[in-house]
Design an enzyme around this catalytic site. Sequence first.
Site, PDB file in Angstrom:
ATOM      1  N   LYS A 200       2.118  -7.037  -2.847  1.00 42.77           N
ATOM      2  CA  LYS A 200       0.930  -6.323  -2.407  1.00 42.77           C
ATOM      3  C   LYS A 200       1.382  -5.205  -1.499  1.00 42.77           C
ATOM      4  CE  LYS A 200      -1.087  -6.280   0.997  1.00 42.77           C
ATOM      5  NZ  LYS A 200      -1.067  -5.354   2.217  1.00 42.77           N
ATOM      6  N   THR A 211       4.223  -2.810   5.187  1.00 42.35           N
ATOM      7  CA  THR A 211       3.158  -3.766   4.895  1.00 42.35           C
ATOM      8  C   THR A 211       3.287  -4.120   3.459  1.00 42.35           C
ATOM      9  OG1 THR A 211       1.604  -3.054   6.485  1.00 42.35           O
ATOM     10  CG2 THR A 211       0.707  -4.203   4.729  1.00 42.35           C
ATOM     11  N   ASN A 432      -7.997   4.819   5.427  1.00 39.78           N
ATOM     12  CA  ASN A 432      -7.494   4.249   6.674  1.00 39.78           C
ATOM     13  C   ASN A 432      -8.395   4.522   7.867  1.00 39.78           C
ATOM     14  OD1 ASN A 432      -4.674   2.932   6.314  1.00 39.78           O
ATOM     15  ND2 ASN A 432      -4.679   4.714   4.973  1.00 39.78           N
ATOM     16  N   SER A 437     -13.567  -1.911   8.783  1.00 39.22           N
ATOM     17  CA  SER A 437     -14.944  -2.132   8.367  1.00 39.22           C
ATOM     18  C   SER A 437     -15.022  -2.524   6.909  1.00 39.22           C
ATOM     19  CB  SER A 437     -15.783  -0.876   8.596  1.00 39.22           C
ATOM     20  OG  SER A 437     -15.263   0.211   7.874  1.00 39.22           O
TER      21      SER A 437
END
Length: 437
Positions: A200, A211, A432, A437
Amino acid sequence: MKFSSVLKQSAKYAAHVPKSGVFPRGFQVGSIASGVKKNGNLDLGVLVNTNKSYESSAASVFTTNKFKAAPVILSQRVLEEKNGKGINAIVVNSGCANSVTGEVGLQDATQMAKLIDEKLGATSPSTLIMSTGVIGQRLQMDKISKGVSQLFANNSFGSDFNSWLNIAKSICTTDTFPKLITSNFTLKNGTQYTLTGMAKGAGMICPNMATLLGFIVTDLPIESKALSKMLKFATDRSFNCISVDGDMSTNDTINMIANGAVKTDEITEDSPEFLQVRDQVTQFAQKLAQLVVRDGEGATKFVTVKVQNSSTFADAKIIAESISNSMLVKTALYGKDANWGRILCAIGYAKLDNLDSLQTDKLNVSFVATDNSEPRELKLLVNGVPQLNIDEERASQILALPDLEVLVDLGTGNEEAQFWTCDLSHEYVTINGDYRS
């Protein structure tokens, strides 16, 4: 823009997600929507080794970020305590990184692994943990615990294509498609084996693990030290050679498990098959890593940066990384602007180990088309001299391609390295700007 809509609408999904596959023997996978993700998508996955005829080997490469997340710290401990042997499960969640969460985060990661170990009847820690999502938030262990219980109570594990595809989906965050590949290989001695990998990542991607979560599994029997050496070699030439935005995460992990379900001699560093398997794992890892770049947040271009004829591999890689991480280069690529000066600038400030690797009067820089159109190579700089009559129309054609190459020839040796990067668009800022949210 929310992930649930991104995944469904992505044109990249059809282009890069397989529709079938053959998977390594002796593994089963399961996934569930535990509720950690607010949108109700799959967010918890478990991989289990079911082969008991061979003590599995495991190896990992972790983030170099100083703020290592709790699952990274705990997985490192488990691997060290077990000497890379007897690791029989991986549990992964998305939606919460369990990073910068202090002692309570370590307790949650420990409990997460223990839930799996207890279900498998393990007498010692044998599960690796991976988490991805928002940093600084505590993991919702009530939801994780309930999800694990449901997975095992309902026997929601399988070895079929859909089971593997769903666990690949369960680790996604801002990804627009799940990254799953599987391939069969044949060794020179006739042994056939399988590699399956998933990853991922779409943002906060920069080498030395960003990440980026991923794992590779195989049914070959590989000695733990040999496996660790293979994975390090492969990672240095794949996952540590990609860049989306230059940000390094707290959670990056690449895990690899070899369960020995294929009946053949165990592969060690001295085995005649070692180099062949190492190179096959490397090529496989490169394909998987490239999918991360192809899914770069807001990206419209996949760019290979190739640096050749360097005095050392290390310096070729440093220069390729410098170009790949340059925001000015990436925005120029997005704007289809043949501004080779930005490439030259990034080469010039690269922090080389050996200054002899870069001699300005030997430097060549080109754009290269990947669609077989001619002329394939457009030279921008030859032996340090700018080409004043560059075909701007041809440059625009190459830069309009979804796949293209930036070629740098240092002319100082015989080593080369490649990096894979993407452009930087307005959409990256949009994604980003409202991630939480």
